[in-house]
Design a protein around this motif. Sequence first.
Motif, short mmCIF file in Angstrom:
data_model
loop_
_atom_site.label_atom_id
_atom_site.label_comp_id
_atom_site.label_asym_id
_atom_site.label_seq_id
_atom_site.Cartn_x
_atom_site.Cartn_y
_atom_site.Cartn_z
N ASP A 278 -40.20 -22.82 41.03
CA ASP A 278 -40.53 -21.92 41.94
C ASP A 278 -39.99 -20.20 41.38
OD1 ASP A 278 -40.86 -20.05 44.36
OD2 ASP A 278 -38.81 -20.73 44.97
N ARG B 22 -34.92 -18.31 49.02
CA ARG B 22 -35.81 -19.38 49.98
C ARG B 22 -34.91 -19.36 50.91
NH1 ARG B 22 -40.58 -18.00 48.91
NH2 ARG B 22 -41.54 -18.60 46.41
N GLN C 166 -37.31 -13.99 49.73
CA GLN C 166 -38.23 -14.52 49.17
C GLN C 166 -39.58 -14.82 50.11
OE1 GLN C 166 -39.66 -13.94 46.46
NE2 GLN C 166 -41.95 -13.44 47.06
N GLU C 167 -39.39 -14.94 51.29
CA GLU C 167 -39.89 -15.26 52.36
C GLU C 167 -40.18 -14.51 53.25
OE1 GLU C 167 -40.86 -19.48 53.60
OE2 GLU C 167 -40.35 -20.13 51.51
N ALA D 201 -34.95 -16.39 55.60
CA ALA D 201 -36.09 -15.78 55.16
C ALA D 201 -36.01 -15.45 56.67
CB ALA D 201 -37.13 -17.65 55.92
#
Length: 281
Positions: free
Chosen positions: A241, A78, A106-107, A81
């Motif tokens: 996470d 992360r 991931q984002e 992004a």
Amino acid sequence: MESTDKTTVAATKEATAKVLPSDGLRASAAKILQSDELRTIAATLSLSELQARIDYLAAFVLPERFGSLARRLEDRTRYMALCLEEIFYPHNASAAIRSAEAFGIQELHAVESYTRFRPSVHVVRGSDQWIDLTRWNSTPELVGHLRGKGYRIVVASPHEGGTTPSAFPVAEGPFALFLGTEKTGASEELMATADGFIHIPMVGFVESLNISVSAAILAQRLTERIREELPAAAWQLDGHDKAGLLFCWLMKSIRDSQRILHKQFPPERTGQTERPSRSPK
């Protein structure tokens, strides 16, 4: 105790087989709980509670499958992004999702104040289930959210100079990379609020690249540098996470996973007496 657990798993598998559609359609968790709902559930559970559910769900996938999911967690980040502003064409939206997933970002955030973010299922081919996709009503709303989490706002633009992917200061802290809409690029309000700009160096007559191509090039080079130049603790997901993500992935990977999970962890024991509410966007 071990034999009892095996009996419970076997009985659950047998019961699950009886409730599946006879035409062979596979009922996926994504059709029961959406990705944001699964993330909400994961966020409410402690690390030990997540691990208990992971251990239970692991019995319903092949060891090779479980190992594949666990290995990919180690490269997820992360720290960077990917953000898309008003993407119009479905194939560009889809390709950006595939690039984010392929390189471990991931984002992914999509601004859709006047253009709906519409990835094509035929192009995405399920890759969207492995990332966290969040839709936003406006650019300022997203920028405010990212700044609140400590991200630098970096805009990809071939006309603003800035730095190249190879020279960009990745070590200066987490950053959100924005790509603007296909025809006009990033909005004026985004350009005005940016902390920096990045461009892909080119030597031909072409002055710009397609959004999907740019996303792939930038995602690959920047994530490569993040992993090479930063200590793992700076860019890898933390323990909770990772566990939350693995829980979500297992739920999406297992046939009729919600029913299976509730056999061992009934809703009243997990606080899930009803479906979590969806976010505004």
